[in-house]
Write a protein that holds these residues in place. Structure first.
Motif, mmCIF file in Angstrom:
data_model
loop_
_atom_site.group_PDB
_atom_site.id
_atom_site.type_symbol
_atom_site.label_atom_id
_atom_site.label_comp_id
_atom_site.label_asym_id
_atom_site.label_seq_id
_atom_site.Cartn_x
_atom_site.Cartn_y
_atom_site.Cartn_z
ATOM 1 N N GLY A 52 0.789 -1.232 0.000
ATOM 2 C CA GLY A 52 0.000 0.000 0.000
ATOM 3 C C GLY A 52 0.813 1.269 0.000
ATOM 4 N N LEU A 53 2.152 1.186 0.015
ATOM 5 C CA LEU A 53 3.017 2.357 -0.076
ATOM 6 C C LEU A 53 3.784 2.304 -1.389
ATOM 7 N N GLN A 54 3.693 3.374 -2.154
ATOM 8 C CA GLN A 54 4.341 3.429 -3.470
ATOM 9 C C GLN A 54 5.543 4.363 -3.387
ATOM 10 N N LEU A 55 6.726 3.842 -3.666
ATOM 11 C CA LEU A 55 7.945 4.646 -3.614
ATOM 12 C C LEU A 55 7.970 5.642 -4.764
ATOM 13 N N LEU A 56 8.074 6.921 -4.437
ATOM 14 C CA LEU A 56 8.123 7.971 -5.444
ATOM 15 C C LEU A 56 9.540 8.457 -5.695
ATOM 16 N N SER A 57 10.312 8.607 -4.615
ATOM 17 C CA SER A 57 11.630 9.212 -4.763
ATOM 18 C C SER A 57 12.499 8.861 -3.575
ATOM 19 N N LYS A 58 13.814 8.951 -3.779
ATOM 20 C CA LYS A 58 14.778 8.739 -2.700
ATOM 21 C C LYS A 58 15.758 9.895 -2.687
ATOM 22 N N LEU A 59 15.839 10.550 -1.545
ATOM 23 C CA LEU A 59 16.737 11.686 -1.374
ATOM 24 C C LEU A 59 17.981 11.171 -0.662
ATOM 25 N N LYS A 60 19.104 11.100 -1.383
ATOM 26 C CA LYS A 60 20.318 10.514 -0.823
ATOM 27 C C LYS A 60 21.141 11.571 -0.095
ATOM 28 N N ASN A 61 21.558 11.208 1.099
ATOM 29 C CA ASN A 61 22.363 12.104 1.923
ATOM 30 C C ASN A 61 23.827 11.951 1.530
ATOM 31 N N PRO A 62 24.424 12.965 0.869
ATOM 32 C CA PRO A 62 25.800 12.815 0.387
ATOM 33 C C PRO A 62 26.829 12.736 1.508
ATOM 34 N N SER A 63 26.522 13.309 2.678
ATOM 35 C CA SER A 63 27.495 13.298 3.779
ATOM 36 C C SER A 63 27.575 11.943 4.457
ATOM 37 N N GLY A 64 26.497 11.151 4.359
ATOM 38 C CA GLY A 64 26.481 9.849 4.999
ATOM 39 C C GLY A 64 26.243 9.896 6.492
ATOM 40 N N SER A 65 26.071 11.084 7.069
ATOM 41 C CA SER A 65 25.826 11.203 8.506
ATOM 42 C C SER A 65 24.380 10.840 8.823
ATOM 43 N N CYS A 66 24.138 10.496 10.067
ATOM 44 C CA CYS A 66 22.820 10.024 10.473
ATOM 45 C C CYS A 66 21.803 11.161 10.485
ATOM 46 N N CYS A 67 20.665 10.922 9.871
ATOM 47 C CA CYS A 67 19.587 11.907 9.841
ATOM 48 C C CYS A 67 18.736 11.725 11.091
ATOM 49 N N VAL A 68 18.285 12.839 11.705
ATOM 50 C CA VAL A 68 17.495 12.740 12.925
ATOM 51 C C VAL A 68 16.025 13.114 12.722
ATOM 52 N N ASP A 69 15.711 13.854 11.656
ATOM 53 C CA ASP A 69 14.320 14.250 11.429
ATOM 54 C C ASP A 69 14.154 14.769 10.005
ATOM 55 N N VAL A 70 12.908 14.835 9.579
ATOM 56 C CA VAL A 70 12.590 15.318 8.236
ATOM 57 C C VAL A 70 11.223 15.988 8.275
ATOM 58 N N ASP A 356 19.031 -4.055 4.751
ATOM 59 C CA ASP A 356 19.571 -4.088 6.117
ATOM 60 C C ASP A 356 19.658 -2.710 6.765
ATOM 61 N N GLN A 357 18.996 -1.726 6.164
ATOM 62 C CA GLN A 357 18.962 -0.385 6.746
ATOM 63 C C GLN A 357 17.628 -0.186 7.457
ATOM 64 N N HIS A 358 17.660 -0.140 8.790
ATOM 65 C CA HIS A 358 16.437 0.060 9.559
ATOM 66 C C HIS A 358 15.900 1.467 9.366
ATOM 67 N N TRP A 359 14.586 1.589 9.442
ATOM 68 C CA TRP A 359 13.966 2.908 9.419
ATOM 69 C C TRP A 359 14.123 3.538 10.798
ATOM 70 N N SER A 360 14.412 4.854 10.825
ATOM 71 C CA SER A 360 14.659 5.520 12.104
ATOM 72 C C SER A 360 13.599 6.556 12.450
ATOM 73 N N PHE A 361 12.889 7.101 11.461
ATOM 74 C CA PHE A 361 11.804 8.039 11.748
ATOM 75 C C PHE A 361 10.851 8.094 10.563
ATOM 76 N N VAL A 362 9.644 8.613 10.819
ATOM 77 C CA VAL A 362 8.626 8.701 9.772
ATOM 78 C C VAL A 362 7.768 9.931 10.028
ATOM 79 N N LYS A 363 7.417 10.648 8.960
ATOM 80 C CA LYS A 363 6.596 11.857 9.068
ATOM 81 C C LYS A 363 5.655 11.940 7.874
ATOM 82 N N TRP A 364 4.429 12.414 8.116
ATOM 83 C CA TRP A 364 3.527 12.732 7.022
ATOM 84 C C TRP A 364 3.883 14.110 6.488
#
Length: 387
Positions: A52-70, A356-364
């Motif tokens: 039920g979730l359709q992937l539209l896009s992936k925003l790649k983090n060039p720094s590779g550091s951990c993201c905390v929110d979006v 093998d990459q766990h999801w860390s946060f989710v936002k509408w």
């Protein structure tokens, strides 16, 4: 401010309440059916369709550091209001604008050296403004991020500092926060100017309850109402115009440390969506995650409408989540994202860890109907919720 206990409902009042709940459920079911038939066809980035979730896009983090929110915000770029994505790492917050075919380009970056970023605080419908909460384990500062009209350069404005317990962006370019001192609690509303600052005459204080406020929520349908949840499982309601604390209602010990995500008023009743990060497995169907309750503000009586539990086969508990409309999404300790329909009370989509990459946060998204999900490696995926 203590309120006297409400009188028990009469048989006639109980029947009227049942009729109201049945009517609201029918209306929401009609709306849900209409929305499902009107779902737009959006091209996918691939064949990945996690229930039920359709992937539209992936925003790649060039720094590779951990993201905390979006978060998704509106931003004025070259004189045009555009939906953008704000991604926060501990030392950097970046604004990304969408190009053709769901590609992304970084437009601005704000850097933080002394205090790390904890979370993004979106201000609903504001254009060219986003706030962030800074701190280690607790919030110590709240800053507004925007761009200077001179040279179009990144700008930060300190809004509040101290031992901040909770913060929420409100409509009308406002921000509410609760701050603790050794002896008092201060609940303050700031109205933000176009330059991100706040003059003293644009500050307002609300009457604090005796116990610590954990979360805030605007009440949809009541323009001048604000709701809060406290550390002792009380729901409090303020009049934003006068700052008066109108009501305090206990929601039961079973909702220990409940977090309020949304609140709305309908036919004289108050509907509140709660999550239960500290809940233990006490239901036959599993551990409770989200709950929709209805409250009669006149009598302070409440009852559950729907309870959303962990999907079958999923272990662990709720980590963090978000609610929009009748949909709720949460990250579980297993690294999986689950989506529930609050009206039906069951899980509609599961998004397991990818590569093998766990999801860390989710936002509408605040600018559309999309779901933003962040991975441990800092990458952000944008999904469309299918009907």
């Amino acid at each position: 401010m203590e309120e006297p206990p409400g009188k028990p409902l009469s048989c006639e009042e109980k029947e009227k309440l049942k009729e109201k709940l049945a009517f609201l459920k029918r209306e929401y079911s009609k709306t849900l059916a209409r929305l499902q038939t009107e779902t737009a066809d959006i091209p996918a980035c691939g064949s990945f369709n996690p229930g039920g979730l359709q992937l539209l896009s992936k925003l790649k983090n060039p720094s590779g550091s951990c993201c905390v929110d979006v978060s998704a915000v509106w931003w004025g770029i070259a004189g045009v209001r555009e939906p953008c994505v704000v991604a926060a790492c501990e030392d950097t917050v970046s604004l990304w604008k969408r190009l053709a075919a769901w590609q992304w380009e970084k437009v601005y970056s704000w850097h933080f050296v002394e205090v790390p970023v904890l979370q993004i605080v979106s201000v609903p419908n504001a254009v060219g403004l986003v706030c962030v909460a800074l701190g280690s384990l607790e919030i110590r500062e709240i800053r507004a991020l925007l761009c200077s009209s001179v040279g179009d350069r990144e700008k930060q404005v300190l809004l509040s500092s101290g031992n901040i317990q909770a913060v929420l962006g409100l409509t009308g370019r406002r921000l509410v926060s609760s701050r603790r001192t050794l002896s008092d609690q201060h609940i303050e509303i700031l109205t933000l100017a176009e330059d991100g600052g706040c003059r003293s005459e644009e500050k307002q204080f609300l009457m604090p309850p005796e116990e610590t406020v954990l979360t805030f929520a605007e009440v949809q349908g009541l323009r001048e109402a604000l709701l809060g949840t406290t550390i002792t499982n009380n729901i409090v309601i303020w009049n934003l115009k006068t700052g008066q604390l109108l009501k305090k209602m206990h929601i039961g010990d079973s909702s220990q440390a409940a977090v309020c995500h949304r609140a709305y008023s309908e036919m004289g009743l108050l509907f509140v969506v709660l999550s239960h990060p500290c809940a233990k497995e006490r239901e036959p169907s599993g551990s409770p995650v989200f709950q929709l309750i209805v409250i009669n503000p006149m009598t302070a009586l409440s009852r559950g409408v729907t309870l959303c539990c962990l999907p079958q086969g999923q272990a662990g508990r709720f980590l963090e989540g978000d609610v929009k409309g009748h949909l709720a999404a949460a990250v579980l300790t297993s690294g999986t994202i689950a989506v529930w329909d609050l009206l039906l009370g069951h899980c509609t989509a599961l998004l397991p860890p990818v590569s093998d990459q766990h999801w860390s946060f989710v936002k509408w998204s605040g600018t559309g109907s999309h779901l933003l999900a962040g991975q441990k490696d800092g990458n952000i995926c944008i999904f469309n919720q299918l009907g």
